[in-house]
Design a protein around this motif. Structure first.
Motif, PDB file in Angstrom:
ATOM      1  N   GLN A  47       1.860   0.306   0.874  1.00 26.76           N
ATOM      2  CA  GLN A  47       3.003   0.727   0.069  1.00 26.76           C
ATOM      3  C   GLN A  47       2.503   1.232  -1.268  1.00 26.76           C
ATOM      4  OE1 GLN A  47       5.363  -2.805  -0.063  1.00 26.76           O
ATOM      5  NE2 GLN A  47       6.370  -2.344   1.874  1.00 26.76           N
ATOM      6  N   LEU A  48       2.970   2.400  -1.651  1.00 22.44           N
ATOM      7  CA  LEU A  48       2.615   3.005  -2.923  1.00 22.44           C
ATOM      8  C   LEU A  48       3.874   3.058  -3.777  1.00 22.44           C
ATOM      9  CD1 LEU A  48       0.569   6.177  -3.437  1.00 22.44           C
ATOM     10  CD2 LEU A  48       2.926   6.224  -4.143  1.00 22.44           C
ATOM     11  N   PHE A  49       3.766   2.729  -5.054  1.00 24.66           N
ATOM     12  CA  PHE A  49       4.939   2.830  -5.917  1.00 24.66           C
ATOM     13  C   PHE A  49       4.532   3.106  -7.355  1.00 24.66           C
ATOM     14  CE2 PHE A  49       3.735  -1.561  -6.038  1.00 24.66           C
ATOM     15  CZ  PHE A  49       3.957  -1.962  -7.342  1.00 24.66           C
ATOM     16  N   CYS A  50       5.438   3.784  -8.067  1.00 23.13           N
ATOM     17  CA  CYS A  50       5.232   4.107  -9.478  1.00 23.13           C
ATOM     18  C   CYS A  50       5.996   3.090 -10.311  1.00 23.13           C
ATOM     19  CB  CYS A  50       5.719   5.525  -9.784  1.00 23.13           C
ATOM     20  SG  CYS A  50       5.606   5.947 -11.531  1.00 23.13           S
ATOM     21  N   LYS A  51       5.336   2.516 -11.286  1.00 20.63           N
ATOM     22  CA  LYS A  51       5.963   1.509 -12.144  1.00 20.63           C
ATOM     23  C   LYS A  51       6.962   2.127 -13.110  1.00 20.63           C
ATOM     24  CE  LYS A  51       1.632  -1.000 -12.168  1.00 20.63           C
ATOM     25  NZ  LYS A  51       0.485  -1.390 -12.984  1.00 20.63           N
ATOM     26  N   VAL A  52       6.836   3.423 -13.403  1.00 22.09           N
ATOM     27  CA  VAL A  52       7.685   4.077 -14.391  1.00 22.09           C
ATOM     28  C   VAL A  52       8.950   4.655 -13.751  1.00 22.09           C
ATOM     29  CG1 VAL A  52       7.785   5.903 -16.131  1.00 22.09           C
ATOM     30  CG2 VAL A  52       5.692   4.589 -15.833  1.00 22.09           C
ATOM     31  N   CYS A  53       8.787   5.531 -12.748  1.00 17.94           N
ATOM     32  CA  CYS A  53       9.951   6.213 -12.173  1.00 17.94           C
ATOM     33  C   CYS A  53      10.399   5.623 -10.841  1.00 17.94           C
ATOM     34  CB  CYS A  53       9.677   7.707 -12.020  1.00 17.94           C
ATOM     35  SG  CYS A  53       8.426   8.114 -10.785  1.00 17.94           S
ATOM     36  N   ASP A  54       9.731   4.596 -10.348  1.00 22.00           N
ATOM     37  CA  ASP A  54      10.090   3.871  -9.137  1.00 22.00           C
ATOM     38  C   ASP A  54      10.037   4.719  -7.862  1.00 22.00           C
ATOM     39  OD1 ASP A  54      10.663   1.320  -8.119  1.00 22.00           O
ATOM     40  OD2 ASP A  54      12.762   1.873  -7.813  1.00 22.00           O
ATOM     41  N   GLN A  55       9.190   5.747  -7.841  1.00 21.37           N
ATOM     42  CA  GLN A  55       8.974   6.494  -6.608  1.00 21.37           C
ATOM     43  C   GLN A  55       8.207   5.595  -5.654  1.00 21.37           C
ATOM     44  OE1 GLN A  55       9.655   9.577  -5.309  1.00 21.37           O
ATOM     45  NE2 GLN A  55      11.078   9.842  -7.023  1.00 21.37           N
ATOM     46  N   ARG A  56       8.530   5.696  -4.369  1.00 21.28           N
ATOM     47  CA  ARG A  56       7.888   4.850  -3.364  1.00 21.28           C
ATOM     48  C   ARG A  56       7.448   5.674  -2.165  1.00 21.28           C
ATOM     49  NH1 ARG A  56       8.742  -0.580  -4.280  1.00 21.28           N
ATOM     50  NH2 ARG A  56      10.153  -0.978  -5.998  1.00 21.28           N
ATOM     51  N   TYR A  57       6.403   5.191  -1.501  1.00 24.20           N
ATOM     52  CA  TYR A  57       5.891   5.814  -0.288  1.00 24.20           C
ATOM     53  C   TYR A  57       5.279   4.712   0.559  1.00 24.20           C
ATOM     54  CZ  TYR A  57       3.054   8.714   2.803  1.00 24.20           C
ATOM     55  OH  TYR A  57       2.491   9.298   3.907  1.00 24.20           O
ATOM     56  N   GLN A  58       5.471   4.789   1.861  1.00 26.92           N
ATOM     57  CA  GLN A  58       4.936   3.775   2.771  1.00 26.92           C
ATOM     58  C   GLN A  58       4.232   4.474   3.915  1.00 26.92           C
ATOM     59  OE1 GLN A  58       7.655   0.650   3.726  1.00 26.92           O
ATOM     60  NE2 GLN A  58       6.699   0.247   5.686  1.00 26.92           N
ATOM     61  N   SER A  59       3.112   3.919   4.342  1.00 29.80           N
ATOM     62  CA  SER A  59       2.323   4.518   5.404  1.00 29.80           C
ATOM     63  C   SER A  59       1.627   3.428   6.218  1.00 29.80           C
ATOM     64  CB  SER A  59       1.278   5.447   4.792  1.00 29.80           C
ATOM     65  OG  SER A  59       0.511   6.062   5.793  1.00 29.80           O
ATOM     66  N   LYS A  60       1.100   3.836   7.352  1.00 30.15           N
ATOM     67  CA  LYS A  60       0.320   2.914   8.175  1.00 30.15           C
ATOM     68  C   LYS A  60      -1.075   2.778   7.568  1.00 30.15           C
ATOM     69  CE  LYS A  60       2.595   3.953  12.505  1.00 30.15           C
ATOM     70  NZ  LYS A  60       2.428   4.448  13.876  1.00 30.15           N
ATOM     71  N   ALA A  61      -1.656   1.611   7.748  1.00 28.23           N
ATOM     72  CA  ALA A  61      -3.004   1.352   7.226  1.00 28.23           C
ATOM     73  C   ALA A  61      -3.803   0.574   8.261  1.00 28.23           C
ATOM     74  CB  ALA A  61      -2.920   0.553   5.925  1.00 28.23           C
ATOM     75  N   ASN A  62      -5.112   0.755   8.208  1.00 33.81           N
ATOM     76  CA  ASN A  62      -5.989  -0.028   9.077  1.00 33.81           C
ATOM     77  C   ASN A  62      -7.117  -0.619   8.229  1.00 33.81           C
ATOM     78  OD1 ASN A  62      -8.026   1.954   8.759  1.00 33.81           O
ATOM     79  ND2 ASN A  62      -7.218   3.124  10.487  1.00 33.81           N
TER      80      ASN A  62
END
Length: 110
Positions: A47-62
């Protein structure tokens, strides 16, 4: 035969591993080091997220995935979404709702 010259190269030994970046610049608000990545390798999710503008992105990881990989995927996904939005905005409509002007060949008054 002559003697070999001594090499000025450093002795080969274990290399120090440089740590990869874990805080990144946001694509949307452009704040430095405001984007962080949380990786749950057991669940296979990053999970990726920005602390300022709260944009989020989620992806698969290994087990080989690093935070920079998720950040790169996010950049690619944002570019793809922007290109898709630009393509659909420029696409002309299949039909027009405007009526065609009727052709007048002559009048009944003549």
């Amino acid at each position: 035969m002559g003697k070999r010259k001594k090499s000025s190269r450093k002795p080969t030994g274990p290399r120090r591993k440089e740590p990869l970046e874990t805080a990144f610049t946001c694509l949307f608000c452009h704040h430095d080091k405001s984007v962080t990545v949380r990786m749950d390798r057991k669940e296979g999710i990053a999970q990726l997220f920005c602390k300022v503008c709260d944009q989020r992105y989620q992806s698969k990881a290994n087990h080989l995935t690093e935070p920079i990989d998720i950040y790169s995927e996010w950049i690619d996904a944002a570019d793809a979404a922007e290109n898709q939005a630009a393509t659909t905005a420029r696409r002309p409509a299949a039909s027009s709702s405007r009526s065609h002007p009727s052709a007048v060949f002559g009048s009944d008054d003549e």
